[in-house]
Design an enzyme around this catalytic site. Structure first.
Site, PDB file in Angstrom:
ATOM      1  N   GLU A 517       0.824  -1.210   0.000  1.00  0.00           N
ATOM      2  CA  GLU A 517       0.000   0.000   0.000  1.00  0.00           C
ATOM      3  C   GLU A 517       0.858   1.261   0.000  1.00  0.00           C
ATOM      4  O   GLU A 517       0.514   2.256  -0.643  1.00  0.00           O
ATOM      5  CB  GLU A 517      -0.960  -0.008   1.194  1.00  0.00           C
ATOM      6  CG  GLU A 517      -1.939  -1.173   1.217  1.00  0.00           C
ATOM      7  CD  GLU A 517      -2.737  -1.336  -0.068  1.00  0.00           C
ATOM      8  OE1 GLU A 517      -2.916  -0.345  -0.806  1.00  0.00           O
ATOM      9  OE2 GLU A 517      -3.183  -2.461  -0.350  1.00  0.00           O
ATOM     10  N   ASP A 581       3.465  -4.800  -5.556  1.00  0.00           N
ATOM     11  CA  ASP A 581       3.919  -6.111  -5.080  1.00  0.00           C
ATOM     12  C   ASP A 581       5.439  -6.179  -5.023  1.00  0.00           C
ATOM     13  O   ASP A 581       6.027  -6.662  -4.040  1.00  0.00           O
ATOM     14  CB  ASP A 581       3.399  -7.222  -6.000  1.00  0.00           C
ATOM     15  CG  ASP A 581       1.919  -7.524  -5.786  1.00  0.00           C
ATOM     16  OD1 ASP A 581       1.390  -7.169  -4.719  1.00  0.00           O
ATOM     17  OD2 ASP A 581       1.311  -8.132  -6.684  1.00  0.00           O
TER      18      ASP A 581
END
Length: 679
Positions: A517, A581
């Protein structure tokens, strides 16, 4: 809100490890003692050939997706656990509520569980709406009806929200978006492969079925359905592609109302805004081409066709609140055809989810009281702070970014708002009227409340304390307009987080989620927003070019991944999530190496600390999807399939190579000059 970057596709709840040992603590609570599933691994597969299969292969082979689900695994199982916790709460308060709020959520749940009463009403609840559509006499009246419907909890022709102006993040603005399609996106109307042709045929059958259920002759119903598909195909020509929708600059188009009116003389925008209860002299229009095309089609296409389309949308959107034949028809298309579910979820699961969606802050208060201890929030904040410090260090050491841009990147990083668990300011639902016997009307009352709440924001400063996920949600998100990272209580449970787990497990799981995030603030979309949440270019030209070159390497890497007989991942569509990611895993690993366990060589269950970190990360993404869902996701989802969310990032990490002895010639091995390192 647009552009919120979540951890997983909204349709995916969350997966869990197949085997986990527990015993009772001294307080009587369950205490987990095993934190990853060795039995689910497939050690016949080399880690360097396919780490996802190595970590999850036996589980994947032996797991059957429940008939009511489109997939299964970690997110799903945790989501299922949360549903059971919420069910207990709802059953309790529906029998013995202790206050108005508890009674409201309990009565709503009961109203949806009473399928006998719902079936008895047939499609009676939606008949008045269909009659109002039938009464429309002109295209102008159709537009007026569509605009007025929003106050009544309906929505036709238009899509809009009130939220931060992307370039003035403290000011709320009206933002119109493209709309008008019943299939997931424009590509479904034009792709000529057999699967998409089948989906279009089934869509026509679904439309026709709804008409026949309301008394239309089957021949006429089929003719109506074919005409609606043809009309939606024309509408789809005006839509941006999924990739185009990811460009925040292209989707930011500001107009004075008078100027928009001048460019679109067939729309009386001033009158439209008045009917929508929106007082403003400027609007944002994400995709202006849609509204130009809509105006043209309202003139060129028969009024009866438009009325039929609105009637279909009215029935389809209400189907879950109507009798069994309507519910089944909707499930057969959207559940079976598009997502591969074999049967509907149990009614109680549907109603727990509906209660969470509709009365989220009321149910959420009850959930956190029972399921989210204060010490979990404190532990999470420490983890977030640790990863933020590592991120700062990584930015400071970047060899491709100039000091000028680094300074602004660090300012943005340190300006992150961190929201953990649940809101500090619960919403009120005092104007929502709930009856234990009228489920359809309850949904309408909630929809009216939501619309009133949204439109009331116009003319007021942006409230950056607002949350856009409910506390039980198994997900997380980054919101660029708020420059915030948000972790609901629902995801702060095993396998993502456990207070009793060793650091390798928590950093490999929730640590990577936190890093993910954070990285969204600096992915190809997030990087275009400054520390205050404004869409503003804060990069030097040279640094932006270097970033783009590195991002192109990510696009190329993921374009080469395939599923379902050579159906390629769209590297451009998934770029932001792939960057998150890759960055999130690297940041979490570096933070883990600062812990005592990360500095040691002590093995647990036969694995080194580094190996446990990477295995924890891989098993968090232990998800198995039906082919239908995978196909839908490849077309619509900005997240890559889970195998590539594991293998993709790790194939860029030399630390992973060292931990599992990955060598040249292994399928996951990438030459050093091909490895991606952005953040």
């Amino acid at each position: 809100m647009k552009l919120i970057k979540s951890l997983s596709m909204a349709a995916l709840p969350a997966l869990m490890f197949a085997a986990c040992s527990q015993n009772k603590s001294s307080s009587g609570e369950n205490k987990r003692t095993v934190f990853f599933d060795k039995a689910g691994m497939d050690t016949t597969v080399s880690p360097g050939e396919n780490f996802f299969q190595y970590a999850n292969g036996a589980w994947y082979k032996n797991t059957e997706i429940p008939a009511s689900e489109s997939g299964w695994g970690s997110f799903y199982v945790l989501y299922d656990e949360n549903l059971k916790d919420l069910k207990k709460i709802l059953e309790e308060v529906s029998k013995d509520s202790k206050g108005a709020n508890e009674q409201k959520v309990g009565d709503f749940y009961v109203s949806g569980m009473d399928t006998a009463a719902i079936d008895k009403r047939g499609y009676e609840p939606v008949k008045p709406l269909l009659a109002r559509i039938d009464a429309v006499k002109s295209p102008k009246e159709l537009v007026n009806f569509a605009a007025g419907s929003f106050k009544e909890g309906e929505s036709f022709l238009f899509s809009f929200f009130v939220g931060p102006d992307d370039r003035i993040s403290t000011k709320n603005a009206v933002n119109f978006q493209q709309s008008g399609l019943g299939l997931p996106n424009r590509d479904y109307y034009f792709n000529t492969d057999p699967e998409n042709q089948k989906i279009r045929r089934e869509y026509v059958k679904y439309i026709a079925k709804l008409f026949t259920l309301t008394g239309t002759d089957s021949v006429v119903a089929k003719k109506n359905a074919e005409a609606i598909l043809k009309l939606e195909t024309e509408i789809a020509k005006s839509h941006f592609t999924p990739v185009e929708l990811r460009d925040p600059v292209k989707n930011y188009n500001k107009f004075a109302v008078a100027e928009f009116q001048k460019q679109n003389p067939d729309f009386d925008m001033k009158d439209l805004l008045s009917r929508l209860s929106l007082k403003t002299d400027t609007i944002l229009v994400g995709q202006p081409g849609y509204y130009k095309a809509l105006a043209g089609l309202l003139k060129s296409q028969p009024l009866d066709l438009w009325k039929n389309k609105l009637k279909f949308e009215a029935i389809s959107s209400s189907a879950s609140a109507l009798s069994t034949p309507f519910r089944k028809a909707r499930f057969d298309f959207y559940g079976k055809v598009l997502n591969g579910q074999q049967k509907e979820q149990d009614r109680w699961k549907q109603m727990v989810s509906k209660t969470d969606q509709g009365l989220g802050d009321l149910l959420g208060q009850l959930y956190v009281e029972r399921n989210f201890p204060a010490d979990a929030k404190e532990r999470m904040l420490k983890l977030v702070d640790n990863l933020q410090k590592v991120y700062q260090s990584r930015i400071e050491k970047l060899d491709w970014m100039s000091p000028e841009t680094k300074k602004k990147a660090l300012e943005k990083l340190n300006a992150f708002t961190k929201k953990i668990g649940y809101t500090d300011k619960w919403k009120s639902y005092d104007d929502v009227e709930i009856s234990r016997s009228k489920y359809y009307e309850n949904l309408q009352s909630i929809a009216k409340h939501d619309y009133k709440e949204m439109t009331s924001k116009l003319g007021k400063p942006v409230d950056k304390t607002e949350w856009f996920m409910t506390p039980p949600t198994v997900n997380a998100y980054y919101n660029p307009a708020f420059n915030e990272i948000v972790f609901p209580a629902g995801i702060l449970r095993f396998p993502f987080f456990d207070n009793n787990a060793d650091d390798a497990i928590n950093y490999g799981a929730i640590g990577a989620v936190i890093g993910h995030e954070m990285t969204h603030g600096f992915d190809d979309q997030g990087r275009q927003y400054d520390k205050d949440g404004n869409l503003k270019d804060w990069w030097t030209k040279q640094d932006a070019e270097k970033f783009t070159k590195k991002a192109d390497g990510v696009v190329k890497q993921y374009n080469n991944y395939t599923v379902l007989n050579n159906l390629h991942v769209n590297g451009q569509l998934t770029l932001g999530e792939n960057l998150a990611d890759i960055g999130g895993t690297a940041i979490a690993y570096e933070a883990f190496k600062l812990t005592d366990q990360g500095k040691s060589d002590g093995k647990i269950d036969g694995f080194t600390p580094d190996q446990r970190f990477f295995l924890a990360y891989a098993q968090v993404w232990r998800i198995k999807s039906r082919d239908e869902l995978l196909r839908t996701r490849i077309s619509t989802d900005p997240h890559s399939p889970e195998m590539f969310r594991v293998n993709g990032p790790l194939s860029n990490m030399p630390q992973f190579y060292k931990a599992f002895n990955v060598k040249p010639g292994d399928k996951m091995y990438r030459a050093e000059n091909e490895r991606v390192k952005v953040w």
